[in-house]
Design a protein around this motif. Structure first.
Motif, PDB file in Angstrom:
ATOM      1  N   GLY A  18      13.860  43.753  71.675  1.00 51.63           N
ATOM      2  CA  GLY A  18      14.243  43.388  73.031  1.00 51.63           C
ATOM      3  C   GLY A  18      13.301  44.025  74.019  1.00 51.63           C
ATOM      4  O   GLY A  18      12.192  44.450  73.666  1.00 51.63           O
ATOM      5  N   PRO A  19      13.711  44.135  75.283  1.00 59.22           N
ATOM      6  CA  PRO A  19      12.862  44.771  76.291  1.00 59.22           C
ATOM      7  C   PRO A  19      12.526  46.211  75.890  1.00 59.22           C
ATOM      8  O   PRO A  19      13.347  46.900  75.279  1.00 59.22           O
ATOM      9  CB  PRO A  19      13.718  44.740  77.561  1.00 59.22           C
ATOM     10  N   LEU A  20      11.326  46.646  76.242  1.00 56.27           N
ATOM     11  CA  LEU A  20      10.841  47.957  75.833  1.00 56.27           C
ATOM     12  C   LEU A  20      11.432  49.087  76.671  1.00 56.27           C
ATOM     13  O   LEU A  20      11.376  49.059  77.898  1.00 56.27           O
ATOM     14  CB  LEU A  20       9.312  48.005  75.935  1.00 56.27           C
ATOM     15  N   VAL A  21      11.966  50.098  75.986  1.00 54.42           N
ATOM     16  CA  VAL A  21      12.403  51.351  76.594  1.00 54.42           C
ATOM     17  C   VAL A  21      11.575  52.464  75.959  1.00 54.42           C
ATOM     18  O   VAL A  21      11.488  52.557  74.721  1.00 54.42           O
ATOM     19  CB  VAL A  21      13.905  51.619  76.357  1.00 54.42           C
ATOM     20  N   VAL A  22      10.953  53.296  76.780  1.00 58.85           N
ATOM     21  CA  VAL A  22      10.188  54.447  76.297  1.00 58.85           C
ATOM     22  C   VAL A  22      10.919  55.712  76.731  1.00 58.85           C
ATOM     23  O   VAL A  22      11.240  55.874  77.912  1.00 58.85           O
ATOM     24  CB  VAL A  22       8.741  54.430  76.841  1.00 58.85           C
ATOM     25  N   ASP A  73      -1.839  58.956  77.125  1.00 54.72           N
ATOM     26  CA  ASP A  73      -1.358  58.717  75.766  1.00 54.72           C
ATOM     27  C   ASP A  73      -0.232  57.690  75.754  1.00 54.72           C
ATOM     28  O   ASP A  73      -0.205  56.778  74.916  1.00 54.72           O
ATOM     29  CB  ASP A  73      -0.863  60.019  75.134  1.00 54.72           C
ATOM     30  N   VAL A  74       0.708  57.830  76.681  1.00 55.05           N
ATOM     31  CA  VAL A  74       1.836  56.891  76.737  1.00 55.05           C
ATOM     32  C   VAL A  74       1.342  55.503  77.140  1.00 55.05           C
ATOM     33  O   VAL A  74       1.780  54.491  76.579  1.00 55.05           O
ATOM     34  CB  VAL A  74       2.939  57.395  77.694  1.00 55.05           C
ATOM     35  N   ALA A  75       0.409  55.441  78.078  1.00 54.17           N
ATOM     36  CA  ALA A  75      -0.153  54.145  78.487  1.00 54.17           C
ATOM     37  C   ALA A  75      -0.820  53.459  77.304  1.00 54.17           C
ATOM     38  O   ALA A  75      -0.633  52.252  77.086  1.00 54.17           O
ATOM     39  CB  ALA A  75      -1.143  54.338  79.630  1.00 54.17           C
ATOM     40  N   ALA A  76      -1.596  54.206  76.523  1.00 50.68           N
ATOM     41  CA  ALA A  76      -2.254  53.633  75.345  1.00 50.68           C
ATOM     42  C   ALA A  76      -1.227  53.104  74.351  1.00 50.68           C
ATOM     43  O   ALA A  76      -1.433  52.041  73.740  1.00 50.68           O
ATOM     44  CB  ALA A  76      -3.156  54.674  74.691  1.00 50.68           C
ATOM     45  N   GLY A  84       5.060  45.768  77.172  1.00 46.71           N
ATOM     46  CA  GLY A  84       5.386  46.252  78.518  1.00 46.71           C
ATOM     47  C   GLY A  84       5.606  45.123  79.493  1.00 46.71           C
ATOM     48  O   GLY A  84       5.468  43.957  79.145  1.00 46.71           O
ATOM     49  N   PRO A  85       5.975  45.439  80.710  1.00 51.08           N
ATOM     50  CA  PRO A  85       6.154  46.801  81.191  1.00 51.08           C
ATOM     51  C   PRO A  85       7.418  47.449  80.603  1.00 51.08           C
ATOM     52  O   PRO A  85       8.339  46.757  80.185  1.00 51.08           O
ATOM     53  CB  PRO A  85       6.261  46.648  82.713  1.00 51.08           C
ATOM     54  N   ALA A  86       7.405  48.774  80.590  1.00 47.53           N
ATOM     55  CA  ALA A  86       8.472  49.533  79.947  1.00 47.53           C
ATOM     56  C   ALA A  86       9.454  50.092  80.948  1.00 47.53           C
ATOM     57  O   ALA A  86       9.090  50.459  82.067  1.00 47.53           O
ATOM     58  CB  ALA A  86       7.861  50.684  79.149  1.00 47.53           C
ATOM     59  N   ASP A 107       1.436  48.870  86.451  1.00 44.94           N
ATOM     60  CA  ASP A 107       1.715  47.604  85.774  1.00 44.94           C
ATOM     61  C   ASP A 107       2.395  47.789  84.414  1.00 44.94           C
ATOM     62  O   ASP A 107       2.938  46.821  83.866  1.00 44.94           O
ATOM     63  CB  ASP A 107       0.429  46.799  85.584  1.00 44.94           C
ATOM     64  N   LEU A 108       2.364  49.017  83.893  1.00 49.37           N
ATOM     65  CA  LEU A 108       2.982  49.271  82.594  1.00 49.37           C
ATOM     66  C   LEU A 108       4.419  49.776  82.701  1.00 49.37           C
ATOM     67  O   LEU A 108       5.095  49.920  81.691  1.00 49.37           O
ATOM     68  CB  LEU A 108       2.161  50.304  81.810  1.00 49.37           C
TER      69      LEU A 108
END
Length: 194
Positions: A18-22, A73-76, A84-86, A107-108
């Protein structure tokens, strides 16, 4: 799972769909602290919980790093996942990283949930964090637990949930003391409040 970075391997948990959660963890722990939340969220979301350099399953080359480096690191990772976006939820040091991520890579990031964090630790931060860094390497990790238990958990929580307290304490003691100290120095130099 692992993502190769110039400094080593970024370990991360990746569960659900589903949608990304970080989820970004606090100092001297790992993405493993989010276990119960991951279980709850993974029924409706793709949940990713990375480990900072030298924390949890992530390796580290021993080089100094700054909070913007952690954001990189998280962006990569978000870019590699191509999901994304997260939605980013973060605690303490993870919150500093999330703020830096949102500023540098808007944008991420879809949204932020930040807890117990700041964009600047204020006057005297470098000296205060240098002192914490020294304790991270000079005091055995087991001896640091008395302070950590009282800082992290209320007396009632410690009484009702001793297994969870012990689980989080094991995560803390497993963190490389040098990486803990390097992260302290990173927080002492952090300033995104401008």
């Amino acid at each position: 799972m692992m993502l190769r970075r110039p400094w080593g391997a970024l370990h991360y948990r990746d569960e659900g769909s589903g949608p990304l959660v970080v989820l970004l963890h606090p100092l001297a722990t790992s993405g493993g602290i989010w276990r119960q939340l991951v279980d709850e969220l993974a029924t409706a979301f793709r949940v990713v919980a990375p480990d900072v350099r030298g924390h949890g399953g992530s390796t580290w080359d021993g080089a100094p790093f700054a909070v913007p480096d952690l954001a990189d690191d998280v962006a990569a990772l978000i870019e590699r996942l191509d999901a994304g976006p997260a939605r980013v939820a973060a605690l303490s040091m993870g919150g500093c990283t999330a703020i830096a991520l949102a500023i540098r890579y808007p944008d991420l990031v879809d949204s932020l949930v930040l807890a117990d964090t700041t964009a600047d630790y204020g006057a005297g931060k470098a000296a205060a964090w240098a002192e914490r860094a020294e304790k991270a390497v000079s005091v055995p990790r087991e001896e640091q637990l008395v302070f950590q238990r009282e800082r992290w958990f209320s007396p009632g929580f410690r009484e009702r949930h001793p297994a969870e307290v012990d689980r989080v304490c094991r995560i803390f003691t497993a963190v490389d003391s040098r990486a803990h100290a390097a992260a302290c120095h990173a927080l002492g130099g952090y300033d995104d409040a401008a």
